[in-house]
Design a protein around this motif. Structure first.
Motif, PDB file in Angstrom:
ATOM      1  N   ASP A 346       0.847  -1.182   0.000  1.00 45.81           N
ATOM      2  CA  ASP A 346       0.000   0.000   0.000  1.00 45.81           C
ATOM      3  C   ASP A 346       0.888   1.239   0.000  1.00 45.81           C
ATOM      4  O   ASP A 346       1.577   1.512   0.984  1.00 45.81           O
ATOM      5  N   ASP A 357      -4.652   2.578   9.259  1.00 42.01           N
ATOM      6  CA  ASP A 357      -4.922   1.254   9.796  1.00 42.01           C
ATOM      7  C   ASP A 357      -4.246   0.193   8.923  1.00 42.01           C
ATOM      8  O   ASP A 357      -4.893  -0.557   8.208  1.00 42.01           O
ATOM      9  N   TYR A 358      -2.929   0.133   8.981  1.00 37.50           N
ATOM     10  CA  TYR A 358      -2.184  -0.800   8.128  1.00 37.50           C
ATOM     11  C   TYR A 358      -1.419  -1.733   9.043  1.00 37.50           C
ATOM     12  O   TYR A 358      -0.526  -1.319   9.765  1.00 37.50           O
ATOM     13  N   PRO A 359      -1.787  -3.005   9.038  1.00 40.14           N
ATOM     14  CA  PRO A 359      -1.344  -3.891  10.107  1.00 40.14           C
ATOM     15  C   PRO A 359       0.068  -4.439   9.945  1.00 40.14           C
ATOM     16  O   PRO A 359       0.283  -5.627  10.095  1.00 40.14           O
TER      17      PRO A 359
ATOM     18  N   HIS B 128       0.130 -13.724  12.082  1.00 36.95           N
ATOM     19  CA  HIS B 128       1.344 -12.945  12.215  1.00 36.95           C
ATOM     20  C   HIS B 128       2.298 -13.647  13.179  1.00 36.95           C
ATOM     21  O   HIS B 128       1.901 -14.067  14.247  1.00 36.95           O
ATOM     22  N   ARG B 153      -6.398 -12.921  15.372  1.00 34.97           N
ATOM     23  CA  ARG B 153      -6.115 -12.137  14.166  1.00 34.97           C
ATOM     24  C   ARG B 153      -5.479 -13.032  13.118  1.00 34.97           C
ATOM     25  O   ARG B 153      -4.535 -13.781  13.409  1.00 34.97           O
ATOM     26  N   VAL B 156      -2.526 -11.308   6.524  1.00 30.36           N
ATOM     27  CA  VAL B 156      -2.303 -11.364   5.070  1.00 30.36           C
ATOM     28  C   VAL B 156      -3.150 -12.485   4.440  1.00 30.36           C
ATOM     29  O   VAL B 156      -2.628 -13.425   3.842  1.00 30.36           O
ATOM     30  N   ARG B 189     -13.591  -7.796  11.660  1.00 27.83           N
ATOM     31  CA  ARG B 189     -13.169  -6.543  11.016  1.00 27.83           C
ATOM     32  C   ARG B 189     -12.008  -6.843  10.078  1.00 27.83           C
ATOM     33  O   ARG B 189     -11.101  -7.615  10.411  1.00 27.83           O
ATOM     34  N   ALA B 191      -8.890  -5.277   7.663  1.00 25.30           N
ATOM     35  CA  ALA B 191      -8.053  -4.180   7.174  1.00 25.30           C
ATOM     36  C   ALA B 191      -7.531  -4.640   5.814  1.00 25.30           C
ATOM     37  O   ALA B 191      -6.685  -5.519   5.736  1.00 25.30           O
ATOM     38  N   TYR B 193      -5.930  -4.344   1.934  1.00 26.16           N
ATOM     39  CA  TYR B 193      -4.878  -3.627   1.208  1.00 26.16           C
ATOM     40  C   TYR B 193      -4.566  -4.393  -0.071  1.00 26.16           C
ATOM     41  O   TYR B 193      -4.874  -5.579  -0.189  1.00 26.16           O
ATOM     42  N   ASP B 203      -5.856  -8.211   6.685  1.00 28.31           N
ATOM     43  CA  ASP B 203      -5.738  -8.797   8.005  1.00 28.31           C
ATOM     44  C   ASP B 203      -7.151  -8.870   8.567  1.00 28.31           C
ATOM     45  O   ASP B 203      -7.931  -7.937   8.420  1.00 28.31           O
TER      46      ASP B 203
END
Lengths: 398, 372
Positions: A346, A357-359, B128, B153, B156, B189, B191, B193, B203
């Motif tokens: 990103d 909010d980028y994990p 992770h 969690r 990716v 939830r 996230a 990308y 994630d």
């Protein structure tokens, strides 16, 4: 045999480091140490800081406002800057066109063009490569025809790095189409604001706009912007390509990136153990560190020959090949170290100061784009294949 | 010994390759990866219409009940097109997991929609820090009344945002279990990308996600099935890699035949000829190990199976790196541009090398079997 720098050189290094501590802008430093993409102002801020100290031209002789440093001092300066997280000096003005203007330009050209380069008030770009003339540069086709006290230039340049920021472009143009390829080339300085110049972005695979195509259509260039003699441009071009040697290996950059790799390998774990202690991964780090150690000494040997005015010549190709391969390997290992975190991509999250909010761990956000970006290292500046040709022909005599 | 494919298998390859070359050109793909969703519903429906989403579905549910060789062949064809749709995650791994674990009602409900193309299921296992240690699951499912509460969690997860349902692995009292979680369940939830190769990933954060018993697949410890599904995915991924590798090699050879410098085609330079010969050797070695993976993935001896698959990933992963890097290098400056497909091949090969453990991760895993 003594591998140490002299006491004077070591004192000089401390002086450079002290300057870096006080004057390297912290925002820029943070970006460089974390692999964040730099913009125009970051480079200019650093050039201006150096200029204020009288160090705007680290590789320039004193008579043109440079530092007059020895090759060893230049090397020490470059290495200290890179390790501290200073950006690279934008080379197109400072290290490429300036030495040509000094060596082959006239007094008026020197007075007009050199001071703004030093002060960081004019940005230059390079007009060498063309779509059909890459490794085979001498086959370039951009044409310049004399018309009274002007040249009229038509053609297309490509891979023009940061050309979107440039005020001026130095171009190789063909002035005699009937001569042998190398004989009919001239070296022209062209104002980027000239009517007929169009800059078009080339987007690279990392999503960035770093390089450009520059189209020249009936661009009128005052004949006074010709460097040296007409049709002698190839000589100047070769001079330019061979000029910048002390920093070609990028030792300082590689040391900085090696330290960054180790930091990442301390945070990332496998089987509950930091990667730095993982038998496989630490062996890979060791291998690249040892490779770099060897290259550093090879670089010092070349430098030493240069200091004694023995022309370094084609040995620079060794430095370019190994230096580029080591830098690529370091980024490859960083993407390895961050594991699956190498996959998210990103661009917004790679910018400095990103708060969204980028994990991903902060150190994991940039290695992938840099890995993609640095594929260019083995391609540009004379591809590594061309460098190996130089070694075979010039050193081995094959 | 027999390395030939059956007539049915060859027809399958034809079907998949024709679809890709007709419906998945470079321009089309660029539009898809640039779109908000990051995938094409029309392409997904096209795959359903050809029966390719039914490949691993058992016959009782109307599927083809095909095996790993067919999967490898289809994945390879899709790899040639650099397909970014969730075939591996939904049609291979999730389908395989549901077929292996789910009860009759669940299978009827999900598989029917999946093979029709109306339900995409993302396989959400990686976490992770696990670094592809396959059983390092920290997401927990705690029994509460007649259901479970999930917390954790998943990291990716490819295609999570495109899926209607996620298959989530979680630790339970007696081992690891798989749960079917609708993406819009309260407490889930994402996230989201872009992934480096143009696909979408996310994630997935799970906070007090309540699931009734009917959303659990199977009973007891499902670790063995989970490992088998992951291995199925890895073998299929190797198949995809083959397709991308072949395309990269073909494209590079074509470029070397047409690009001229110093008055000759650059393919006439011996230094580059040898480089391309080495690329071919990597591709062929990767092909051999991909065949091995397709055969061994059905091995019930989990240790022997895992060793073969790790060996395959080492060879395939190293091929991805070498072929990808050299393909770009031989293309010169053009190789690093977004405009040519070779850079897109390069990025997909990079991602494949990093998926389900890198070559180095699998070298480590294989190394550990030596003294065992």
């Amino acid at each position: 045999m003594d591998l140490n720098f002299t006491t004077e050189d070591q004192t000089f290094r401390e002086e450079v480091r002290s300057f870096l501590r006080d004057h390297l802008p912290s925002g820029v430093r943070h970006k460089v140490l974390n692999g964040t993409h730099l913009d125009r102002d970051d480079y200019l801020a650093w050039q201006r800081a150096l200029h204020a100290r009288g160090w705007g031209g680290p590789s320039w002789p004193a008579e043109f406002g440079g530092t007059g440093w020895t090759p060893v001092q230049q090397y020490i300066f470059d290495e200290a800057c890179a390790e501290a997280g200073a950006p690279r000096l934008v080379p197109f003005g400072l290290k490429m066109v300036a030495p040509v203007i000094m060596a082959f330009g006239n007094k008026a050209q020197q007075d007009r063009f050199l001071p703004p380069i030093l002060a960081g008030t004019e940005w230059w770009c390079q007009g060498y490569s063309e779509p059909g003339a890459g490794s085979d540069l001498a086959s370039l086709k951009t044409r310049a025809v004399r018309d009274g006290d002007h040249y009229v230039v038509n053609g297309q340049k490509t891979w023009t790095t940061l050309g979107q920021y440039a005020d001026w472009i130095f171009c190789l143009v063909r002035t005699d189409p009937d001569a042998k390829p190398q004989r009919g080339i001239s070296f022209l300085l062209i104002d980027m604001k000239s009517p007929g110049i169009t800059v078009r972005p080339i987007i690279t695979m990392d999503g960035l706009h770093e390089v450009n195509e520059v189209w020249l259509e009936d661009v009128r260039v005052p004949a006074e912007n010709l460097i040296g003699e007409e049709n002698k441009g190839w000589t100047y071009a070769k001079f330019l390509l061979g000029h910048e040697r002390t920093n070609i290996a990028g030792i300082g950059i590689a040391k900085r990136e090696l330290a960054r790799l180790k930091r990442i390998a301390t945070s990332e774990t496998r089987h509950g153990q930091p990667l730095l202690q993982d038998p496989l991964f630490s062996a890979e780090i060791a291998r690249v560190e040892i490779d770099l150690m060897a290259l550093e000494i090879t670089n010092l040997r070349v430098l030493s020959a240069e200091a004694e005015n023995r022309a370094p010549g084609p040995e620079a190709s060794i430095l370019k090949i190994k230096g580029s391969e080591i830098q690529q390997r370091l980024l490859e290992l960083m993407t390895e170290a961050i594991g699956p975190q190498a996959l998210p991509f990103d661009r917004d999250a790679m910018a400095a100061g990103y708060q969204g909010d980028y994990p991903l761990a902060a150190y994991a956000r940039t290695p992938t784009w840099q890995y993609l970006n640095l594929r260019k290292l083995t391609i540009y500046g004379g591809s590594n294949e061309i460098q190996r040709n130089i070694i075979s022909q010039m050193i081995l005599g094959l | 010994m027999d390395f030939t494919f059956t007539e049915e298998q060859n027809m399958l390859v034809d079907t998949a390759e024709r679809f890709v070359s007709k419906e998945y050109g470079f321009e089309t793909r660029n539009r898809i990866i640039g779109s908000e969703a990051g995938m094409s519903k029309a392409v997904w429906q096209g795959l359903a219409d050809l029966g390719l989403l039914a490949l691993l579905v058992p016959e009782e549910e109307g599927g083809l009940n095909a095996g790993p060789v067919e999967t490898m062949l289809v994945m390879s064809a899709l790899g040639k097109g650099l397909l970014v749709e969730p075939y591996l995650s939904s049609a291979v791994m999730s389908t395989r997991a549901i077929a292996a674990l789910a009860g009759a009602e669940q299978r009827a409900e999900w598989l029917e929609q999946m093979l029709a193309g109306t339900l995409i299921v993302a396989f959400a296992h990686d976490e992770h820090g696990a670094r592809h240690d396959p059983l390092a699951v920290e997401t927990r499912a705690v029994r509460i009344g007649d259901g479970y509460l999930l917390d954790g969690r998943k990291s990716v997860i490819r295609h999570a945002s495109q899926a209607g349902m996620l298959l989530i692995s979680a630790r339970v009292d007696d081992g690891i279990a798989l749960f079917a979680v609708d993406r819009d369940t309260p407490g889930v939830r994402l996230a989201t990308y872009p992934s480096v190769d143009g696909a979408r990933a996310a994630d997935v954060f799970l906070e007090q996600v309540y699931l009734p018993e009917s959303r659990r697949l199977g009973q007891g410890d499902s670790s063995d099935t989970l490992l088998a599904v992951l291995d199925t995915g890895l073998a299929a991924l190797c198949g995809e890699a083959l397709g991308v590798l072949q395309r990269s090699l073909d494209t590079t050879i074509e470029y070397a035949r047409t690009r001229k410098q110093f008055g000759v085609q650059i393919g006439k330079f011996q230094a580059l000829q040898h480089r391309m010969a080495d690329m071919l050797i990597h591709v062929e070695q990767a092909r051999s190990m991909t065949y091995l993976a397709a055969v061994r993935v059905l091995d019930n001896d989990a240790a022997r199976r895992a060793a073969a698959l790790s060996a395959a990933k080492v060879v395939v992963g190293e091929a991805c790196r070498f072929v990808g890097q050299q393909a770009v290098q031989i293309h010169g400056g053009m190789g690093v541009t977004d405009e040519l497909d070779i850079s897109h091949c390069f990025k997909r090969l990079f991602a494949i090398e990093k998926t389900f453990g890198s070559a180095l991760d699998h070298l480590d895993r294989y190394r550990r079997t030596l003294a065992a």
